[in-house]
Motif scaffolding. Structure first.
Motif, short mmCIF file in Angstrom:
data_model
loop_
_atom_site.label_atom_id
_atom_site.label_comp_id
_atom_site.label_asym_id
_atom_site.label_seq_id
_atom_site.Cartn_x
_atom_site.Cartn_y
_atom_site.Cartn_z
N LEU A 1 53.14 -141.65 -13.17
CA LEU A 1 53.44 -140.84 -14.35
C LEU A 1 52.61 -139.56 -14.39
O LEU A 1 53.00 -138.59 -15.05
N LEU B 1 54.56 -136.85 -12.68
CA LEU B 1 55.82 -136.67 -13.41
C LEU B 1 55.61 -135.89 -14.69
O LEU B 1 56.32 -134.92 -14.97
N PHE B 2 54.62 -136.31 -15.50
CA PHE B 2 54.36 -135.62 -16.76
C PHE B 2 53.87 -134.19 -16.53
O PHE B 2 54.10 -133.31 -17.36
N THR C 1 59.37 -131.31 -15.60
CA THR C 1 60.78 -131.63 -15.33
C THR C 1 61.28 -132.82 -16.14
O THR C 1 62.47 -133.14 -16.09
N LEU C 2 60.41 -133.48 -16.89
CA LEU C 2 60.80 -134.67 -17.63
C LEU C 2 61.72 -134.29 -18.79
O LEU C 2 61.32 -133.58 -19.71
N PRO D 1 63.53 -129.59 -20.56
CA PRO D 1 62.48 -130.55 -20.21
C PRO D 1 61.18 -130.29 -20.95
O PRO D 1 60.95 -129.19 -21.47
N CYS D 2 60.35 -131.30 -20.99
CA CYS D 2 59.03 -131.17 -21.62
C CYS D 2 58.18 -130.20 -20.82
O CYS D 2 58.27 -130.12 -19.58
N MET E 1 58.01 -139.91 -24.41
CA MET E 1 57.72 -139.69 -22.98
C MET E 1 57.45 -141.01 -22.28
O MET E 1 57.99 -141.28 -21.20
N SER F 1 60.61 -143.20 -22.11
CA SER F 1 61.57 -142.78 -21.10
C SER F 1 61.29 -143.43 -19.75
O SER F 1 62.18 -143.49 -18.89
N GLN F 2 60.07 -143.92 -19.58
CA GLN F 2 59.68 -144.57 -18.33
C GLN F 2 59.51 -146.08 -18.52
O GLN F 2 58.87 -146.75 -17.71
#
Length: 230
Positions: free
Chosen positions: A146, A149-150, A154-155, A163-164, A192, A195-196
């Motif tokens: 994560l 990713l965070f 692009t999340l 995206p965030c 957030m 979503s995972q």
């Protein structure tokens, strides 16, 4: 300069009709002189009530350690709110004291309250990228994947058109993490992680911009200078 009766009402002392009664009773002075003219215009700094200067005539900025269970809405239908922690007079001010951003009912921590609309806009506008630090406990272990990713920017959250913004995630322990955001979307931290496939169990914000709670107890507040963010 403002009309005397309007000035007292806007600062939450009383209604305009009550202000006129105070003025007629000789309780109000301008530059040390009693006036009976409630329509007189004056600078707030020159006005006294019963010999005392006006309460925060230039505005207020307050740092609150919001406990869980309180909302940041003025709508009484939503339950007890964070403004109930403030002095009664401040709650009657016009412009109204409001929160800079929001913390939901189940989130505790640092929230700023002010009657300065320009400051609200400045600190909530995404273009200013004010960092906000959150500490979360999670239902499941926080996966190291994560972190990139965070941070990627692009999340994309459900029902969001964009995206965030990149966010910094630090894993404190298997089910504890700190997340720094520069935007304030609806329930963003919880969404957030959700979503995972993970659930935020508790959420606390100890820092907003360069400010932190320090040792301020939950449910307490302290005043800040109006130029804190200049």
């Amino acid at each position: 300069m403002r009309r005397l009766d309007q000035l007292l009402a806007n600062l939450g002392y009383c209604s305009r009709s009550e202000a006129r009664a105070w003025i007629r009773d000789g309780r109000v002075t301008i530059s040390g002189k009693v006036t009976k003219d409630f329509g007189a215009k004056a600078h707030a700094a020159h006005v006294r009530i019963d010999g005392e200067p006006l309460d925060h005539p230039d505005g207020v900025l307050i740092l609150v350690n919001k406990p869980t269970g309180l909302v940041c809405s003025h709508d009484e239908r939503e339950g007890a709110n964070v403004y109930s922690l403030l002095p009664t007079r401040w709650r009657a001010r016009n412009p109204q004291i409001t929160s800079i951003g929001r913390l939901d009912k189940d989130t505790s921590g640092l929230i700023l309250l002010t009657d300065q609309s320009e400051l609200v806009h400045k600190l909530t506008s995404p273009k200013h990228k004010v960092p906000k630090l959150y500490r979360a406990t999670l239902r499941d272990d926080v996966l190291p994947d994560l972190i990139p990713l965070f941070a990627s920017g692009t999340l994309l959250l459900k029902d969001e058109p964009s995206p965030c913004a990149p966010a910094e995630l630090k894993i404190i322990s298997p089910r504890e993490a700190e997340l720094t955001l520069t935007e304030g979307r609806y329930h963003q931290v919880r969404r957030m992680f959700a979503s995972q496939g993970n659930e935020v169990l508790t959420l606390h914000r100890p820092q907003f911009g360069h400010l932190d709670l320090g040792d301020l107890p939950a449910g307490q507040w302290r005043e800040l200078a109006l130029d804190t963010f200049k």
